[in-house]
Motif scaffolding. Structure first.
Motif, mmCIF file in Angstrom:
data_model
loop_
_atom_site.group_PDB
_atom_site.id
_atom_site.type_symbol
_atom_site.label_atom_id
_atom_site.label_comp_id
_atom_site.label_asym_id
_atom_site.label_seq_id
_atom_site.Cartn_x
_atom_site.Cartn_y
_atom_site.Cartn_z
ATOM 1 N N VAL A 514 37.929 41.829 23.548
ATOM 2 C CA VAL A 514 37.447 43.184 22.609
ATOM 3 C C VAL A 514 38.459 44.096 22.496
ATOM 4 C CG1 VAL A 514 35.793 44.961 22.277
ATOM 5 C CG2 VAL A 514 34.895 42.640 23.248
ATOM 6 N N GLU A 515 38.947 44.319 21.193
ATOM 7 C CA GLU A 515 39.727 45.331 20.780
ATOM 8 C C GLU A 515 39.269 46.621 20.348
ATOM 9 O OE1 GLU A 515 44.086 44.714 19.246
ATOM 10 O OE2 GLU A 515 42.707 44.654 17.326
ATOM 11 N N THR A 516 38.186 46.759 19.604
ATOM 12 C CA THR A 516 37.575 47.693 19.141
ATOM 13 C C THR A 516 36.073 47.830 19.152
ATOM 14 O OG1 THR A 516 37.631 47.242 16.718
ATOM 15 C CG2 THR A 516 39.343 48.431 17.596
ATOM 16 N N TYR A 517 35.466 48.833 19.246
ATOM 17 C CA TYR A 517 34.003 48.871 19.091
ATOM 18 C C TYR A 517 33.380 50.158 18.681
ATOM 19 C CZ TYR A 517 33.471 52.103 22.839
ATOM 20 O OH TYR A 517 33.612 53.196 23.666
ATOM 21 N N ARG A 518 32.170 50.159 17.723
ATOM 22 C CA ARG A 518 31.619 51.394 17.337
ATOM 23 C C ARG A 518 30.270 51.453 17.444
ATOM 24 N NH1 ARG A 518 32.948 55.183 13.366
ATOM 25 N NH2 ARG A 518 31.116 55.795 12.054
ATOM 26 N N TYR A 525 27.993 58.079 13.415
ATOM 27 C CA TYR A 525 28.501 57.811 14.557
ATOM 28 C C TYR A 525 28.062 58.405 15.827
ATOM 29 C CZ TYR A 525 32.160 57.944 18.319
ATOM 30 O OH TYR A 525 33.078 57.758 19.438
ATOM 31 N N ALA A 526 27.895 57.411 17.080
ATOM 32 C CA ALA A 526 27.230 57.777 18.144
ATOM 33 C C ALA A 526 28.329 57.727 19.230
ATOM 34 C CB ALA A 526 26.096 57.216 18.693
ATOM 35 N N LEU A 527 28.301 58.510 20.427
ATOM 36 C CA LEU A 527 29.425 58.299 21.229
ATOM 37 C C LEU A 527 29.244 57.453 22.279
ATOM 38 C CD1 LEU A 527 32.245 59.153 22.492
ATOM 39 C CD2 LEU A 527 31.179 61.196 23.474
ATOM 40 N N PHE A 528 29.668 56.426 22.421
ATOM 41 C CA PHE A 528 29.578 55.515 23.371
ATOM 42 C C PHE A 528 30.628 55.279 24.476
ATOM 43 C CE2 PHE A 528 25.827 53.952 21.128
ATOM 44 C CZ PHE A 528 25.012 53.089 21.748
ATOM 45 N N GLU A 529 30.627 55.817 25.391
ATOM 46 C CA GLU A 529 31.419 55.719 26.472
ATOM 47 C C GLU A 529 31.586 54.286 27.083
ATOM 48 O OE1 GLU A 529 30.270 58.459 29.807
ATOM 49 O OE2 GLU A 529 30.120 60.260 28.429
ATOM 50 N N VAL A 535 31.461 47.817 29.864
ATOM 51 C CA VAL A 535 29.941 48.465 29.381
ATOM 52 C C VAL A 535 29.940 49.658 28.881
ATOM 53 C CG1 VAL A 535 27.714 49.413 30.553
ATOM 54 C CG2 VAL A 535 29.094 47.195 31.732
ATOM 55 N N ILE A 536 29.473 49.793 27.662
ATOM 56 C CA ILE A 536 29.401 51.085 26.934
ATOM 57 C C ILE A 536 28.013 51.746 27.072
ATOM 58 C CG2 ILE A 536 31.041 50.224 25.198
ATOM 59 C CD1 ILE A 536 28.839 49.745 23.190
ATOM 60 N N THR A 537 27.903 53.103 27.124
ATOM 61 C CA THR A 537 26.729 53.738 27.336
ATOM 62 C C THR A 537 26.818 55.027 26.324
ATOM 63 O OG1 THR A 537 26.882 53.257 29.755
ATOM 64 C CG2 THR A 537 25.664 55.114 29.146
ATOM 65 N N GLY A 548 11.769 60.455 18.812
ATOM 66 C CA GLY A 548 11.334 59.568 17.643
ATOM 67 C C GLY A 548 12.032 58.138 17.782
ATOM 68 N N LYS A 549 11.730 57.479 16.655
ATOM 69 C CA LYS A 549 12.199 56.042 16.328
ATOM 70 C C LYS A 549 13.636 56.012 15.943
ATOM 71 C CE LYS A 549 10.972 51.579 14.803
ATOM 72 N NZ LYS A 549 9.998 50.919 14.130
ATOM 73 N N HIS A 550 14.466 55.329 16.221
ATOM 74 C CA HIS A 550 16.075 55.538 15.605
ATOM 75 C C HIS A 550 16.403 53.942 15.583
ATOM 76 C CE1 HIS A 550 16.184 59.703 16.197
ATOM 77 N NE2 HIS A 550 15.528 59.570 17.520
ATOM 78 N N THR A 551 17.349 53.779 14.736
ATOM 79 C CA THR A 551 17.925 52.359 14.645
ATOM 80 C C THR A 551 19.394 52.505 15.341
ATOM 81 O OG1 THR A 551 16.971 52.090 12.439
ATOM 82 C CG2 THR A 551 18.705 50.688 13.019
ATOM 83 N N LEU A 552 19.812 51.540 16.055
ATOM 84 C CA LEU A 552 21.099 51.410 16.666
ATOM 85 C C LEU A 552 21.798 50.159 16.206
ATOM 86 C CD1 LEU A 552 23.020 51.774 19.275
ATOM 87 C CD2 LEU A 552 21.754 50.281 20.454
ATOM 88 N N LYS A 553 23.253 50.378 15.944
ATOM 89 C CA LYS A 553 24.178 49.385 15.483
ATOM 90 C C LYS A 553 25.192 49.468 16.353
ATOM 91 C CE LYS A 553 26.573 47.778 11.429
ATOM 92 N NZ LYS A 553 26.696 47.952 9.811
ATOM 93 N N ILE A 554 25.566 48.469 16.873
ATOM 94 C CA ILE A 554 26.949 48.380 17.697
ATOM 95 C C ILE A 554 27.531 47.102 16.926
ATOM 96 C CG2 ILE A 554 27.973 47.694 19.997
ATOM 97 C CD1 ILE A 554 26.355 50.294 19.773
ATOM 98 N N THR A 555 28.852 47.428 16.583
ATOM 99 C CA THR A 555 29.887 46.536 16.123
ATOM 100 C C THR A 555 31.102 46.412 17.157
ATOM 101 O OG1 THR A 555 29.381 47.396 13.905
ATOM 102 C CG2 THR A 555 31.195 45.858 14.127
#
Length: 587
Positions: A514-518, A525-529, A535-537, A548-555
């Protein structure tokens, strides 16, 4: 300054004797080490010391034990200011650099977290740049600190094998690393001497012989009454050198450490000295010349050569005739090792070598290519091209090339030498693809791999007219593979995200990595350590995440451009922790 260092290195390569005068010059602007306070509120115990031998580098500091736990308050050891802040999933992890008026900079690595003001500053920068890993250089007036002030808490971030604090002292002007032990001698108990665990005899190729063989010989150590050591009888003729496997020890712990001072004398006259009290980061890879690289790669055993190869430029080494002795008289030569730690604890071992005149076998050069340490080397065969720029080899050697051809594979496997040879920087390797199998539309998905102990390690490279060009750091077995598979994104316990107020996922890739992630939440944008286990957190942030309810997207994207996307919904409220994953999308 650079001229003097270069001249010292030249003297070594010309077999002159040097006491490393440039080190004294580099130290002139730094005061003598003054005792520093313990950065912790409990007694000092070290799990690692300065100059320990590691894979491809020397350990550049000391490791403070933190009672097996994270979250121990770290106090600044002297007044100064925060000059650099680094955040990375690898290496030093969370790290602080504090510059002091006396010309030194102290480094605090693998931190769990920073103090409040520093942490807020870092987080703001991460969101501004929309990335986790950062290298920040705040102005001197931004974070002044006083001796004893708590600036961080100990952790296990980066390439860390367990909770501890990695601590360094650097020369601010040159960035050289200094041994921190002299600054903490009063707080460390050590009356235990170093120990010798092995000795290796090295006949010089085509010029020496030991116990009837032109190959290196493992010298058998024999225990003596009273705890001393001696060795089994040795006969030799011609040019020989020695190597030693050794460790240091400290009171109150079972850890092993590097040895500060190693000398070798013959008949009472010193011929080799290694005194590792300071080095530059640019020197650290010379460890692969100072040690027996093939033994380390195959046996994971470090033998320190007590002779200096002509391409080795380590500034803390000194030798007469590069530490090589010509056994040319039929008498007994007495080689004596003296090992000493930073506290003066000393161990000695005498190795009698009986000179016995005998024929020295010529070097076997059949089917081999002579590689010169002092010039650029080029090699070519069917389907392979290799260029080793000048300055990358430490000695001359005969390279044995072989190939395994297989028309069913993307490329043949090329064996560049029959044992691993280290390169100081990069060599350029080109491998030709099998024309019938060069079918990928996306040529970026081709890459060179190295076979090492039965495993494929991705090197990468660029496609060029049926060839793949890449940079390598050692000679070994290489071929070409393709990576067409996208990374895998795996949610970790999604049903607990809301309850634990954090989101964790693991990123993995089968070959190129894995070279990059977002990470994004509701399109922003959300900060994933990220940690060293990929492991990203994301930790729920009340300032940026409403209940409330939210939509998460990881690339996630690998080094070949393959990309995968994970989408799910989650709740940030305290009562519900449900997560409803949606279908993964692949691109």
């Amino acid at each position: 300054m650079k001229l003097k260092l270069t001249f010292a290195a030249l003297l070594l390569s010309l077999c002159a004797y040097s006491q490393n005068e440039p080190q004294d010059i580099r130290n002139q602007h730094i005061a003598e080490p003054q005792e520093l306070p313990n950065p912790f509120d409990f007694p000092i115990l070290l799990s690692g010391n300065f100059g320990e031998l590691r894979a491809n580098h020397f350990h550049s500091g000391i490791d403070f034990k933190t009672q097996g736990a994270e979250g121990k308050a770290i106090h600044v050891v002297k007044d100064g200011y925060v000059s650099r802040i680094a955040v990375s999933p690898w290496g030093y992890g969370n790290c602080l650099y504090i510059t002091h008026p006396d010309g030194t900079t102290t480094v605090y690595a693998h931190l769990q977290r920073f103090s409040k003001a520093i942490a807020e500053y870092v987080k703001a920068q991460q969101y501004a740049e929309e990335k986790f890993a950062l290298n920040l250089f705040p102005p001197a007036e931004k974070f002044p600190v006083k001796q004893g002030e708590v600036v961080a808490w100990s952790g296990n971030t980066g390439s860390s094998g367990g909770p501890h604090l990695h601590f360094e002292v650097r020369d601010t002007q040159t960035e050289d690393i200094l041994d921190p032990i002299p600054y903490f001698k009063g707080g460390i108990k050590d009356k235990t001497a170093p120990r010798i665990l092995g000795v290796m005899a090295y006949p010089m190729e085509g010029a020496g012989i030991v116990n009837g063989s032109p190959k290196k010989q493992d010298v058998k150590l024999l225990a003596q009454k009273g705890g001393g050591q001696t060795v089994a009888p040795i006969e030799a003729w011609g040019e020989i050198g020695f190597g030693v496997k050794c460790y240091d020890y400290m009171d109150g712990t079972s850890n092993i450490y590097g040895v500060r001072l190693i000398t070798l004398a013959v008949d009472g006259k010193e011929i080799f000295r290694s005194d590792i009290g300071r080095f530059a980061f640019s020197e650290t890879r010379y460890l692969n010349s100072m040690t027996d690289y093939a033994l380390w790669q195959t046996k994971r055993s470090f033998y320190i050569k007590s002779f200096i190869e002509p391409g080795n430029r380590l500034s803390f080494l000194a030798a007469k005739n590069r530490g090589i002795v010509n056994i040319n008289e039929e008498r007994t030569y007495e080689f004596t090792y003296t090992l000493k730690d930073a506290f003066g604890n000393t161990t000695k071992l005498t190795i009698p070598v009986r000179g016995k005149q005998q024929d020295i076998p010529a070097v076997d050069t059949e089917g081999k290519e002579l590689m010169y340490w002092s010039q650029t080397n080029r090699f070519g065969a069917k389907g392979v091209r290799l260029t080793i720029p000048r300055g990358n080899l430490y000695r001359n050697f005969y390279m044995k090339y072989s190939v395994r051809r297989d028309s069913t594979l993307l490329a043949d496997t090329h064996y560049l030498n029959n044992e691993p040879v280290p390169l100081h920087r990069n060599a350029q390797l080109s491998i030709r693809l099998n024309p019938q199998l060069d079918t990928l539309a996306n040529k970026r998905q081709y890459g060179i791999i190295q076979w090492k102990q039965g495993k494929a390690s991705w090197v990468g490279g660029k496609y060029r007219n049926g060839w793949v060009d890449g940079d390598i750091r050692e000679l070994g077995a290489y071929t070409v593979r393709q990576d067409t598979k996208e990374p895998t994104i795996t949610p970790l316990q999604p049903s607990t995200w809301g309850q634990k107020r954090r989101i964790s996922l693991r990123l993995s890739d089968d070959l190129s990595g894995v070279e990059t992630y977002r990470g994004e939440i509701d399109g922003k944008y959300a900060l994933f350590e990220m940690n060293s286990r990929s492991v990203i957190t994301y930790r729920f942030d009340s300032e940026r995440l409403a209940p409330g309810k939210h939509t998460l997207k990881i690339t996630a994207t690998d080094a070949c451009g393959n990309q995968s996307t994970y989408v799910s919904t989650f709740h940030s409220g305290e009562k519900t922790g449900k997560s409803t994953p949606k279908k993964k999308k692949k691109q």
